[in-house]
Design an enzyme around this catalytic site. Structure first.
Site, PDB file in Angstrom:
ATOM      1  CB  THR A  94       7.753   1.827  -4.289  1.00 44.01           C
ATOM      2  OG1 THR A  94       7.029   2.887  -3.651  1.00 44.01           O
ATOM      3  CG2 THR A  94       7.105   0.492  -3.939  1.00 44.01           C
ATOM      4  CD  GLN A 104       4.361   3.962  -0.798  1.00 41.29           C
ATOM      5  OE1 GLN A 104       4.905   4.618   0.092  1.00 41.29           O
ATOM      6  NE2 GLN A 104       3.483   4.482  -1.628  1.00 41.29           N
ATOM      7  CD  GLN A 135       1.633   1.730   1.804  1.00 38.76           C
ATOM      8  OE1 GLN A 135       1.618   2.317   2.877  1.00 38.76           O
ATOM      9  NE2 GLN A 135       1.397   2.345   0.665  1.00 38.76           N
ATOM     10  NE  ARG A 144      -5.693   0.589  -2.196  1.00 37.19           N
ATOM     11  CZ  ARG A 144      -5.349   1.797  -1.755  1.00 37.19           C
ATOM     12  NH1 ARG A 144      -6.237   2.781  -1.775  1.00 37.19           N
ATOM     13  NH2 ARG A 144      -4.144   2.040  -1.289  1.00 37.19           N
ATOM     14  CD1 TRP A 185      -1.562   1.841  -8.010  1.00 37.03           C
ATOM     15  CD2 TRP A 185      -0.340   0.049  -8.557  1.00 37.03           C
ATOM     16  NE1 TRP A 185      -0.246   2.231  -8.059  1.00 37.03           N
ATOM     17  CE2 TRP A 185       0.521   1.165  -8.392  1.00 37.03           C
ATOM     18  CE3 TRP A 185       0.207  -1.191  -8.894  1.00 37.03           C
ATOM     19  CZ2 TRP A 185       1.903   1.048  -8.561  1.00 37.03           C
ATOM     20  CZ3 TRP A 185       1.581  -1.291  -9.052  1.00 37.03           C
ATOM     21  CH2 TRP A 185       2.414  -0.185  -8.886  1.00 37.03           C
TER      22      TRP A 185
END
Length: 555
Positions: free
Chosen positions: A321, A351, A373, A471, A473
């Site tokens: 990523t 990703q 994403q 959210r 991580w």
């Protein structure tokens, strides 16, 4: 040969056995630090007192007692903090050598080679930030800088551990991960003590383990005002180009953005900027601004006119990523204005980062970031985004930086993979791993909506297209929305769990006086919060990222 070197390094390490009882990657939330074990009788009282302010006090006491020779007979609280940082730094040197041994022995494994190379880059970044803290920030009383830099140093160590987790197929990697786990505990302890020094002063008897807003703790603040909407800080408009980029390379201009970046001087002194004007056009390239290229400024002809584009994604061999970014910046003082940066890998590529920044004191204005994403990787340190447009779908603003987004458009776009089945999207995924890290995402006066294409899908089947503000991580994820317009696509629950109840007791997700149909609080999840008006200034440009000291106000 690499194995012999590796084993000797493990034996040489001073503190290899000091792994903490509560690992940084503990699978369950830790709402309170574990109670310290009985104090070691050989630990000097000053060290005992200071270590009470850490998450891992036993490890703190042992490591500092073993390093007592580096302390004066009657150490001040700052002497103890500096020694804790020195302990971390010495162990970091050993960790770097251990990862080099992994790299030397991994020629037959692309996965392990990629992980080791990424590890070495982030560990060198960690070393750089610790050095700055020790030699620059603390001797000059710049405690906020020290906290920001140590927060990043800890993040980079965690990133190395995390990279190796996905390449843990040898005993050498496993032992290195164990060593990194111990190193992370040592760095956490140093950061915790510095946070107490900042918040409670020089007397260690007032210090306490790190707490967050979820514990009812709010940072000390300075200056007036609440969230300082409409901050005058921005990229200066009257800048003279030091280099020009154009598609045909005519008139002595550079043909690629990377060529122009390479022309910037290394370690520019005195804060002098190197301004790169990128003429209208589509530049298909991967751009890297290395650590030594400070104060680089990218100026384009406008969103959609000057476009830097790439398509790297994690589905390609040897690509993580971190490596997927079309533009990745390490050098401090970076600025960008009037351009688009995109990753065109597509929604089924997982990703695929458009822009990644590890630049402290960076200012980005009137820029567009396009992806799906993980569009914008606000990875580390202090960043300011003004009047930008950010598009994506899954966790598309993520990282563990201290970033403020002001007057921005945050737009969900279609994932396009069987869109009729619907999906759950989270706008943010903040990755704070330690409660002492001075990081978080702050959104002020932003619009949270969908692109025109996405809203057609949403209105056709609103019950299956769900969008959340964020959210967690990581365990201490922190994100706030202040005076934002939350449109109808934001679900009434507001926030999305990561997995089960992970981080729900330790995160801080706050809202204050948002508007729009998505701002209705009646069905918000119980683990989100409303920010008390008297504490809004914690998230101001001045207090959260010290922006009054470095964001330009002159035009």
């Amino acid at each position: 040969m690499a194995s012999l070197l590796f084993l000797s390094l493990v034996s040489f390490s001073l503190f290899f056995s000091l792994s903490s009882s509560a690992s940084h990657h503990h699978p369950r939330p830790i709402s309170r630090p574990p109670s310290p074990k009985p104090l070691l009788s050989s630990t000097p009282p000053a060290i005992q007192q200071a270590c009470k302010a850490t998450r891992f006090p036993e490890q703190c006491q042992t490591s500092l007692t073993q390093s007592a020779a580096h302390l004066p007979p009657k150490p001040s609280s700052m002497d103890i903090v500096q020694t804790a940082i020195w302990v971390s730094s010495e162990n970091l040197k050993t960790a770097i050598s251990m990862v080099k041994s992994i790299l030397e022995s991994s020629s037959g494994s692309q996965n392990r080679t990629t992980a080791a190379k990424n590890c070495l880059e982030v560990l060198h970044n960690s070393e750089y930030r610790i050095s700055l803290t020790t030699n620059d920030a603390l001797p000059h009383g710049r405690i906020k800088d020290g906290r920001a830099w140590l927060s990043a140093a800890l993040l980079f160590q965690y990133d190395c551990w995390s990279a190796l987790k996905y390449a843990n197929d040898t005993q050498m990697v496993n032992q290195t991960m164990s060593f990194l786990d111990s190193l992370i505990g040592l760095s956490s302890n140093a950061l915790s003590m510095l946070a107490s020094y900042d918040n409670f002063g020089t007397e260690t008897n007032s210090w306490v383990p790190p707490r967050t807003e979820r514990d009812g703790f709010w940072e000390n603040v300075s200056g007036g005002g609440q969230s300082e909407p409409g901050s005058p800080g921005r990229v200066p408009s009257k800048l003279t180009a030091d280099a020009t980029v154009c598609k045909d390379g005519s008139g002595g201009c550079h043909k690629t953005v990377q060529d122009a970046v390479n022309a910037a001087p290394d370690n520019a002194a005195g804060g002098k900027r190197f301004v790169i004007y990128i003429k209208e056009g589509i530049y298909e390239e991967i751009v890297r601004v290395p650590l030594e290229k400070r104060n680089v400024v990218l100026l384009g002809d406008g969103m959609g006119k000057t476009v830097i584009t790439g398509s790297l994604n994690v589905g390609q061999p040897g690509i993580s990523t971190y490596n997927t970014a079309t533009v990745g910046v390490l050098g401090d003082g970076f600025m960008a204005s009037n351009l688009t940066i995109q990753n065109t890998a597509g929604p089924d590529a997982h990703q695929a980062v458009a822009f990644r920044s590890d630049s402290d004191l960076s200012v980005v204005q009137n820029c567009e970031f396009l992806g799906n994403q993980d569009t914008l990787y606000a990875h580390a340190l202090r960043q300011f985004y003004k009047s930008c447009r950010i598009q994506g779908n899954v966790d598309f603003i993520f990282g563990n930086s201290a970033s403020i987004f002001q007057d921005c458009q945050i737009l969900v776009r279609p994932r396009q993979v069987k869109p009729e089945k619907g999906e759950n999207n989270a706008v943010t995924a903040h990755g704070r791993t330690d409660p002492a890290q001075s990081t978080g995402f702050v959104f002020q006066n932003c619009l949270i909506n969908g692109t025109e294409e996405y809203m057609k899908l949403y209105h056709s089947k609103p019950k299956v297209h769900k969008n959340y503000l964020g959210r967690p991580w990581k365990e201490y994820s922190r994100t706030v929305f202040i005076d934002c317009n939350l449109e109808a696509l934001i679900t009434p629950q507001g926030w999305m769990p990561w997995s089960g109840d992970f981080a729900l007791k330790t995160l801080f997700y706050g809202e204050f006086k948002n508007s729009g149909p998505g701002s209705n609080l009646s069905q918000r999840v119980a683990w989100s919060s409303q920010i008390p008006a008297e504490h809004l200034s914690v998230y101001s440009v001045r207090n959260f990222i010290q922006g009054n000291e470095w964001i330009p106000t002159s035009q």
